[in-house]
Design a protein around this motif. Structure first.
Motif, mmCIF file in Angstrom:
data_model
loop_
_atom_site.group_PDB
_atom_site.id
_atom_site.type_symbol
_atom_site.label_atom_id
_atom_site.label_comp_id
_atom_site.label_asym_id
_atom_site.label_seq_id
_atom_site.Cartn_x
_atom_site.Cartn_y
_atom_site.Cartn_z
ATOM 1 N N LYS A 33 81.122 -18.567 91.016
ATOM 2 C CA LYS A 33 82.293 -17.898 91.585
ATOM 3 C C LYS A 33 82.060 -16.396 91.732
ATOM 4 O O LYS A 33 82.553 -15.772 92.684
ATOM 5 C CB LYS A 33 83.513 -18.152 90.709
ATOM 6 C CG LYS A 33 83.928 -19.616 90.582
ATOM 7 C CD LYS A 33 84.374 -20.200 91.899
ATOM 8 C CE LYS A 33 84.897 -21.616 91.705
ATOM 9 N NZ LYS A 33 85.266 -22.260 92.981
ATOM 10 N N THR A 34 81.324 -15.818 90.793
ATOM 11 C CA THR A 34 81.030 -14.386 90.890
ATOM 12 C C THR A 34 80.187 -14.081 92.115
ATOM 13 O O THR A 34 80.470 -13.132 92.859
ATOM 14 C CB THR A 34 80.302 -13.900 89.624
ATOM 15 O OG1 THR A 34 81.145 -14.086 88.478
ATOM 16 C CG2 THR A 34 79.941 -12.432 89.731
ATOM 17 N N VAL A 35 79.146 -14.893 92.334
ATOM 18 C CA VAL A 35 78.281 -14.687 93.508
ATOM 19 C C VAL A 35 79.091 -14.855 94.790
ATOM 20 O O VAL A 35 78.959 -14.067 95.737
ATOM 21 C CB VAL A 35 77.098 -15.675 93.479
ATOM 22 C CG1 VAL A 35 76.312 -15.605 94.793
ATOM 23 C CG2 VAL A 35 76.173 -15.361 92.307
ATOM 24 N N LYS A 36 79.945 -15.889 94.831
ATOM 25 C CA LYS A 36 80.774 -16.105 96.021
ATOM 26 C C LYS A 36 81.747 -14.954 96.242
ATOM 27 O O LYS A 36 81.955 -14.506 97.381
ATOM 28 C CB LYS A 36 81.538 -17.421 95.888
ATOM 29 C CG LYS A 36 80.677 -18.661 96.043
ATOM 30 C CD LYS A 36 81.514 -19.924 95.926
ATOM 31 C CE LYS A 36 80.636 -21.170 96.110
ATOM 32 N NZ LYS A 36 81.411 -22.424 95.965
ATOM 33 N N LEU A 37 82.333 -14.470 95.156
ATOM 34 C CA LEU A 37 83.291 -13.371 95.269
ATOM 35 C C LEU A 37 82.608 -12.100 95.756
ATOM 36 O O LEU A 37 83.143 -11.381 96.616
ATOM 37 C CB LEU A 37 83.974 -13.131 93.921
ATOM 38 C CG LEU A 37 85.095 -12.083 93.893
ATOM 39 C CD1 LEU A 37 86.206 -12.455 94.872
ATOM 40 C CD2 LEU A 37 85.652 -11.934 92.478
ATOM 41 N N ILE A 38 81.423 -11.818 95.235
ATOM 42 C CA ILE A 38 80.674 -10.640 95.688
ATOM 43 C C ILE A 38 80.335 -10.772 97.168
ATOM 44 O O ILE A 38 80.457 -9.819 97.941
ATOM 45 C CB ILE A 38 79.392 -10.453 94.848
ATOM 46 C CG1 ILE A 38 79.747 -10.068 93.407
ATOM 47 C CG2 ILE A 38 78.498 -9.386 95.458
ATOM 48 C CD1 ILE A 38 78.553 -10.020 92.475
#
Length: 327
Positions: free
Chosen positions: A16-21
């Motif tokens: 989710k962090t990678v997608k959010l970034i």
């Protein structure tokens, strides 16, 4: 559609962090650049002025060394006064930069939270809210955080005055206290920006979110902080090396200077200082922009995960007793 609706495991938090970034990278870079780059120019100019003063002092010392004379009392007083006059300017620029970084962080947290909730806030909307009440509450929260760390440091170090052997207990206590404060208040910025909490209320809210999963939040937060730091260093180091290229060439001249010739070393140090200012400013600006791209994102994902584990988000078939204690 909301990006996070249920509790996450460690792999999901990374995902989710990678997608959010990826979803917010363009907007966060623009927000960070609009706010930080002008401040970077100011820092570079002030840093250059300060380094030039240091360089002039070194050259004057080299000339006096070659002439076989030392500073008179009036000359020494003039040098000391010159350095003391730099201090207010340095503190002012530091405070201005801190305000800018906090404003950018507030705007970027708002973009990230809006994205997780399924919204689509533009960078202009985020910049318009950057210097609002949330920024000042964030500054107040950071001041309390620093005071808490300082108070904890005094309490941990105080026993050393009684006996130096108590240092063996003070050092572990210092690290444990620092970890507790950092973890307990990790979600205060998100509470301030996303929930419009006050300074003190945000700390209480963060403590509630961390309660019952302290080790999990600490472990994941510490791991992501280390990974983020390494990744930012890898990406930013080539840019920083290029910005500081003049410094490194002068540094080699200092290393190769005759150690027995003090005036030659002083002149090499003067040349070293004279070219440091712009490079330092650019390095600080680049490092700050990269940090603002990544750090708020993983902390927002962790914040929503903590909310989900308290049953505050839409979730299906999740029992908080099934949550693992450690990541």
């Amino acid at each position: 559609m909301a990006l996070i609706t249920a509790p996450l495991d460690l792999g999901d938090i990374f995902d989710k962090t990678v997608k959010l970034i990826g979803k917010t990278a363009r907007r966060t870079v623009i927000v960070a650049s609009v706010i930080i780059l002008p401040l970077t120019i100011v820092v570079a100019l002030v840093g250059s002025s300060i380094m030039q003063d240091f360089s002039a002092t070194m050259l004057a010392s080299a000339n006096m060394e070659e002439a076989g004379r030392t500073l008179s009392e009036s000359e020494a007083r003039a040098v000391a006064t010159s350095f003391l006059s730099i201090l207010p300017m340095l503190l002012g620029v530091g405070a201005l930069f801190m305000i800018g970084v906090t404003a950018a962080e507030s705007a970027i947290i708002r973009i990230n939270c809006n994205e997780v909730d399924g919204g689509d806030m533009t960078w202009r909307e985020a910049v318009n809210t950057a210097f609002g009440g949330a920024m000042w509450r964030l500054i107040g929260q950071r001041i309390l955080l620093v005071l808490a760390f300082f108070g904890m440091y005094l309490v941990a170090i105080l026993p050393v005055a009684i006996s130096p052997f108590l240092l063996l207990l003070s050092i572990p206590a210092l690290f444990a206290g620092g970890a507790w404060i950092w973890t307990r208040w990790l979600f205060a910025p998100q509470a301030i920006v996303n929930e419009e909490s006050g300074v003190v209320d945000s700390m209480g809210r963060s403590g509630d979110l961390v309660s019952g999963q302290f080790l999990r939040v600490f472990g994941i937060g510490f791991l992501l902080a280390i990974i983020t730091s390494i990744a930012i260093s890898i990406v930013s180091t080539p840019i920083q090396m290029l910005a500081m290229s003049g410094f490194w060439s002068q540094y080699m001249d200092l290393v190769t200077a005759d150690p027995r010739n003090s005036s030659e070393q002083l002149r090499a140090m003067a040349a070293l200082f004279s070219g440091m200012g712009p490079g330092i400013g650019i390095s600080i600006g680049i490092q700050t922009i990269f940090t603002l791209m990544v750090q708020p994102s993983y902390q927002v994902v962790m914040y929503y995960d903590a909310c989900a584990r308290r049953g505050e988000l839409a979730e299906a078939g999740y029992d908080e007793h099934d949550a693992p204690l450690l990541p």
